[in-house]
Design a protein around this motif. Sequence first.
Motif, PDB file in Angstrom:
ATOM      1  N   GLN A 269     -44.184 -28.108 -70.095  1.00 14.57           N
ATOM      2  CA  GLN A 269     -44.333 -29.296 -69.267  1.00 14.57           C
ATOM      3  C   GLN A 269     -43.137 -29.381 -68.336  1.00 14.57           C
ATOM      4  OE1 GLN A 269     -42.972 -33.125 -71.414  1.00 14.57           O
ATOM      5  NE2 GLN A 269     -43.826 -31.871 -73.078  1.00 14.57           N
ATOM      6  N   PRO A 270     -43.222 -30.175 -67.275  1.00 16.54           N
ATOM      7  CA  PRO A 270     -42.062 -30.311 -66.379  1.00 16.54           C
ATOM      8  C   PRO A 270     -40.869 -30.893 -67.121  1.00 16.54           C
ATOM      9  CG  PRO A 270     -44.064 -31.159 -65.341  1.00 16.54           C
ATOM     10  CD  PRO A 270     -44.398 -30.910 -66.778  1.00 16.54           C
ATOM     11  N   ILE A 271     -39.681 -30.674 -66.565  1.00 17.23           N
ATOM     12  CA  ILE A 271     -38.473 -31.240 -67.152  1.00 17.23           C
ATOM     13  C   ILE A 271     -38.141 -32.547 -66.442  1.00 17.23           C
ATOM     14  CG2 ILE A 271     -36.851 -30.014 -65.635  1.00 17.23           C
ATOM     15  CD1 ILE A 271     -35.106 -29.654 -68.216  1.00 17.23           C
ATOM     16  N   GLY A 272     -37.749 -33.547 -67.217  1.00 19.16           N
ATOM     17  CA  GLY A 272     -37.501 -34.867 -66.664  1.00 19.16           C
ATOM     18  C   GLY A 272     -36.047 -35.102 -66.320  1.00 19.16           C
ATOM     19  N   VAL A 273     -35.803 -36.223 -65.652  1.00 18.72           N
ATOM     20  CA  VAL A 273     -34.459 -36.541 -65.179  1.00 18.72           C
ATOM     21  C   VAL A 273     -33.470 -36.695 -66.330  1.00 18.72           C
ATOM     22  CG1 VAL A 273     -34.822 -39.051 -65.165  1.00 18.72           C
ATOM     23  CG2 VAL A 273     -33.173 -38.039 -63.581  1.00 18.72           C
ATOM     24  N   LEU A 274     -33.933 -37.107 -67.502  1.00 19.13           N
ATOM     25  CA  LEU A 274     -33.022 -37.286 -68.635  1.00 19.13           C
ATOM     26  C   LEU A 274     -32.579 -35.955 -69.227  1.00 19.13           C
ATOM     27  CD1 LEU A 274     -34.662 -40.316 -70.520  1.00 19.13           C
ATOM     28  CD2 LEU A 274     -32.774 -40.339 -68.867  1.00 19.13           C
ATOM     29  N   ASN A 275     -33.287 -34.861 -68.882  1.00 20.74           N
ATOM     30  CA  ASN A 275     -32.998 -33.571 -69.498  1.00 20.74           C
ATOM     31  C   ASN A 275     -32.630 -32.475 -68.504  1.00 20.74           C
ATOM     32  OD1 ASN A 275     -33.743 -34.584 -72.162  1.00 20.74           O
ATOM     33  ND2 ASN A 275     -35.862 -34.494 -71.458  1.00 20.74           N
ATOM     34  N   VAL A 276     -32.859 -32.682 -67.221  1.00 15.63           N
ATOM     35  CA  VAL A 276     -32.564 -31.645 -66.246  1.00 15.63           C
ATOM     36  C   VAL A 276     -31.051 -31.469 -66.119  1.00 15.63           C
ATOM     37  CG1 VAL A 276     -32.523 -33.189 -64.245  1.00 15.63           C
ATOM     38  CG2 VAL A 276     -33.181 -30.789 -63.950  1.00 15.63           C
ATOM     39  N   SER A 277     -30.619 -30.237 -65.918  1.00 15.55           N
ATOM     40  CA  SER A 277     -29.181 -29.975 -65.793  1.00 15.55           C
ATOM     41  C   SER A 277     -28.694 -30.340 -64.398  1.00 15.55           C
ATOM     42  CB  SER A 277     -28.891 -28.501 -66.066  1.00 15.55           C
ATOM     43  OG  SER A 277     -29.544 -27.679 -65.110  1.00 15.55           O
ATOM     44  N   GLY A 278     -27.418 -30.710 -64.294  1.00 21.74           N
ATOM     45  CA  GLY A 278     -26.817 -30.985 -63.003  1.00 21.74           C
ATOM     46  C   GLY A 278     -26.691 -32.447 -62.654  1.00 21.74           C
ATOM     47  N   PHE A 409     -52.975 -28.811 -62.206  1.00 15.90           N
ATOM     48  CA  PHE A 409     -51.797 -27.964 -62.355  1.00 15.90           C
ATOM     49  C   PHE A 409     -50.661 -28.580 -61.552  1.00 15.90           C
ATOM     50  CE2 PHE A 409     -55.436 -25.423 -63.341  1.00 15.90           C
ATOM     51  CZ  PHE A 409     -55.034 -24.655 -64.416  1.00 15.90           C
ATOM     52  N   LEU A 410     -49.595 -28.963 -62.261  1.00 13.71           N
ATOM     53  CA  LEU A 410     -48.544 -29.786 -61.669  1.00 13.71           C
ATOM     54  C   LEU A 410     -47.162 -29.297 -62.066  1.00 13.71           C
ATOM     55  CD1 LEU A 410     -50.232 -33.059 -62.838  1.00 13.71           C
ATOM     56  CD2 LEU A 410     -49.988 -32.508 -60.428  1.00 13.71           C
ATOM     57  N   ASP A 411     -46.172 -29.743 -61.310  1.00 16.92           N
ATOM     58  CA  ASP A 411     -44.769 -29.563 -61.696  1.00 16.92           C
ATOM     59  C   ASP A 411     -43.959 -30.698 -61.077  1.00 16.92           C
ATOM     60  OD1 ASP A 411     -42.631 -28.405 -62.964  1.00 16.92           O
ATOM     61  OD2 ASP A 411     -42.162 -27.043 -61.309  1.00 16.92           O
ATOM     62  N   VAL A 412     -42.825 -30.965 -61.682  1.00 16.21           N
ATOM     63  CA  VAL A 412     -41.885 -31.966 -61.172  1.00 16.21           C
ATOM     64  C   VAL A 412     -40.580 -31.254 -60.850  1.00 16.21           C
ATOM     65  CG1 VAL A 412     -40.611 -34.086 -61.676  1.00 16.21           C
ATOM     66  CG2 VAL A 412     -42.939 -33.799 -62.538  1.00 16.21           C
ATOM     67  N   LEU A 413     -40.058 -31.492 -59.650  1.00 18.52           N
ATOM     68  CA  LEU A 413     -38.834 -30.824 -59.225  1.00 18.52           C
ATOM     69  C   LEU A 413     -37.828 -31.846 -58.691  1.00 18.52           C
ATOM     70  CD1 LEU A 413     -37.458 -28.024 -58.596  1.00 18.52           C
ATOM     71  CD2 LEU A 413     -38.324 -28.321 -56.275  1.00 18.52           C
ATOM     72  N   PHE A 414     -36.582 -31.718 -59.128  1.00 19.19           N
ATOM     73  CA  PHE A 414     -35.498 -32.567 -58.624  1.00 19.19           C
ATOM     74  C   PHE A 414     -34.709 -31.738 -57.616  1.00 19.19           C
ATOM     75  CE2 PHE A 414     -36.715 -34.256 -62.669  1.00 19.19           C
ATOM     76  CZ  PHE A 414     -36.700 -35.623 -62.478  1.00 19.19           C
ATOM     77  N   LYS A 415     -34.849 -32.088 -56.333  1.00 19.34           N
ATOM     78  CA  LYS A 415     -34.215 -31.294 -55.284  1.00 19.34           C
ATOM     79  C   LYS A 415     -32.704 -31.279 -55.453  1.00 19.34           C
ATOM     80  CE  LYS A 415     -36.262 -33.462 -51.842  1.00 19.34           C
ATOM     81  NZ  LYS A 415     -36.668 -33.765 -50.442  1.00 19.34           N
ATOM     82  N   GLN A 416     -32.109 -32.415 -55.710  1.00 20.83           N
ATOM     83  CA  GLN A 416     -30.666 -32.514 -55.900  1.00 20.83           C
ATOM     84  C   GLN A 416     -30.392 -33.326 -57.167  1.00 20.83           C
ATOM     85  OE1 GLN A 416     -28.236 -31.067 -54.498  1.00 20.83           O
ATOM     86  NE2 GLN A 416     -28.923 -30.386 -52.471  1.00 20.83           N
ATOM     87  N   PRO A 417     -30.228 -32.662 -58.312  1.00 18.96           N
ATOM     88  CA  PRO A 417     -29.948 -33.400 -59.552  1.00 18.96           C
ATOM     89  C   PRO A 417     -28.731 -34.304 -59.451  1.00 18.96           C
ATOM     90  CG  PRO A 417     -30.550 -31.139 -60.063  1.00 18.96           C
ATOM     91  CD  PRO A 417     -30.402 -31.212 -58.575  1.00 18.96           C
ATOM     92  N   LYS A 418     -27.772 -33.963 -58.578  1.00 17.32           N
ATOM     93  CA  LYS A 418     -26.579 -34.807 -58.435  1.00 17.32           C
ATOM     94  C   LYS A 418     -26.913 -36.153 -57.799  1.00 17.32           C
ATOM     95  CE  LYS A 418     -23.179 -32.458 -60.187  1.00 17.32           C
ATOM     96  NZ  LYS A 418     -22.423 -33.006 -61.346  1.00 17.32           N
ATOM     97  N   SER A 419     -28.148 -36.311 -57.338  1.00 17.33           N
ATOM     98  CA  SER A 419     -28.576 -37.608 -56.806  1.00 17.33           C
ATOM     99  C   SER A 419     -28.898 -38.590 -57.926  1.00 17.33           C
ATOM    100  CB  SER A 419     -29.815 -37.424 -55.918  1.00 17.33           C
ATOM    101  OG  SER A 419     -29.511 -36.643 -54.788  1.00 17.33           O
ATOM    102  N   PHE A 420     -28.728 -38.153 -59.185  1.00 18.84           N
ATOM    103  CA  PHE A 420     -29.077 -38.992 -60.335  1.00 18.84           C
ATOM    104  C   PHE A 420     -27.925 -39.047 -61.329  1.00 18.84           C
ATOM    105  CE2 PHE A 420     -32.973 -37.353 -58.569  1.00 18.84           C
ATOM    106  CZ  PHE A 420     -33.790 -38.468 -58.536  1.00 18.84           C
ATOM    107  N   SER A 421     -27.790 -40.205 -61.963  1.00 17.79           N
ATOM    108  CA  SER A 421     -26.858 -40.389 -63.077  1.00 17.79           C
ATOM    109  C   SER A 421     -27.647 -40.841 -64.295  1.00 17.79           C
ATOM    110  CB  SER A 421     -25.782 -41.425 -62.728  1.00 17.79           C
ATOM    111  OG  SER A 421     -24.916 -40.959 -61.738  1.00 17.79           O
ATOM    112  N   VAL A 422     -27.227 -40.366 -65.463  1.00 16.61           N
ATOM    113  CA  VAL A 422     -27.965 -40.631 -66.694  1.00 16.61           C
ATOM    114  C   VAL A 422     -26.999 -41.080 -67.774  1.00 16.61           C
ATOM    115  CG1 VAL A 422     -29.280 -39.519 -68.555  1.00 16.61           C
ATOM    116  CG2 VAL A 422     -29.816 -38.992 -66.168  1.00 16.61           C
ATOM    117  N   ILE A 423     -27.447 -42.037 -68.579  1.00 15.62           N
ATOM    118  CA  ILE A 423     -26.681 -42.437 -69.760  1.00 15.62           C
ATOM    119  C   ILE A 423     -27.643 -42.518 -70.945  1.00 15.62           C
ATOM    120  CG2 ILE A 423     -26.963 -44.909 -69.235  1.00 15.62           C
ATOM    121  CD1 ILE A 423     -24.198 -45.345 -70.510  1.00 15.62           C
TER     122      ILE A 423
END
Length: 429
Positions: A269-278, A409-423
Amino acid sequence: MKRSALILQKRAEKIEAQRALHATAEGEKRSLNETETVEFRSLQQEIEKLTGEYNDALAYEENLRSLEGSEETEFTPAGEQRGSEKPRFSLHRAIRSQMSGSAHVVLAGAELDVHQRAVQSVSNANIAVTGFGIQMRAAQTVTGDSGGYGGNLVATELQDPIDFLRPEPLMKKLGATYLTGLQGNLRYPKNEGGIVATWEGETDETDSSANAYGYVDSLPKRLSVTVPISLQNLMQSNIDLEIYTMKEINAAIENAIDAAAINGSGTGQPIGVLNVSGTNQVTTGTNGSAPTWDNIVDLETGIFVSNASSAKMSYVVNPQTRGKLKKTKHEAGDLGYLMDKSGEINGYPSTASNHVPANLTKGTGTNLSAMAFGDWTQVLINQWGYMDISVDEKSQKKKGFVEITVNVFLDVLFKQPKSFSVIKGLITT
């Protein structure tokens, strides 16, 4: 022609005239003008008057049928006549008409007439009368006899189903970009920087520099749903079950996309913002900790340090965190709360969704929550081909089921992971 039918025909003509008015206006891409509005309302008054006349005519015609039926269904011995009157209905003669053997008698006369009326009375319900029918006209009440008589004859009108409670669609609301109709695998070149400008003396040689490029791949992942529907359900439903089912399937797919974009594992499955690296990470205590004003400011700071800020940044929390933030002040003695009455956090909008987990663990802490902040226009929802819908009426035909299967058939892509902060690891309960 019966009076009710004539009135119904006139009423249909008035409705058709209203439709013509709207068709003219819609063809010219406008609303009804003043003259057309007056004409429409005049037609509406005539329609309402004809509706009343139609209902009166139906009631009168039904009264006549009731009177005629009560005379014809009077049970008397076979062949009995009263003076010059025609033969009365004979139950015994009707029964004999349905018996096999040499004594078989075909329905005729009064018995045939009564049978035909019974068949007509149930024709609108698509009920087949296999023997002979008698239309009973005994007096009925709705609530009398505990509803066992008239109450059981009162129709129940089936309305549209009450929708299942799902999390509110999230990615579209936050501004994610949807790309559809894709074919091959996708590779996005990524500029990782390298060109620099330096201050040099008048004749000093400038060192050369060049950008370094990486790439990010996006590959299709299959999202599928199968719904079995019984043939009887399809035939008996008073609503368009197929359309409603497809609406529910669409909602389920959209929710699956949202869940993957938030907390997808990246495995199958696609990777989400809570788990994507960067992404920018803000930490909590060893066993988790309650949300603080420092946490919230740190979420914002990481993005600004990365040069990834934008005017469309938003917080995404779960309902538990939303409630906690609304009850937590910035600091002792401060009248402000971490989330204000409008739902803003630190001056940015927020959205609550149950797709944000509230069951995380850290150290000995359990049932901990996560929180994300960032520019959600940096999210790409890629869809390959089209929504493939297949109807299988054979695999479970012995059970009387039809299966509707949808594959996308789908995918999720984060163009710039540094645009996100996670806690992660927030104590919210």
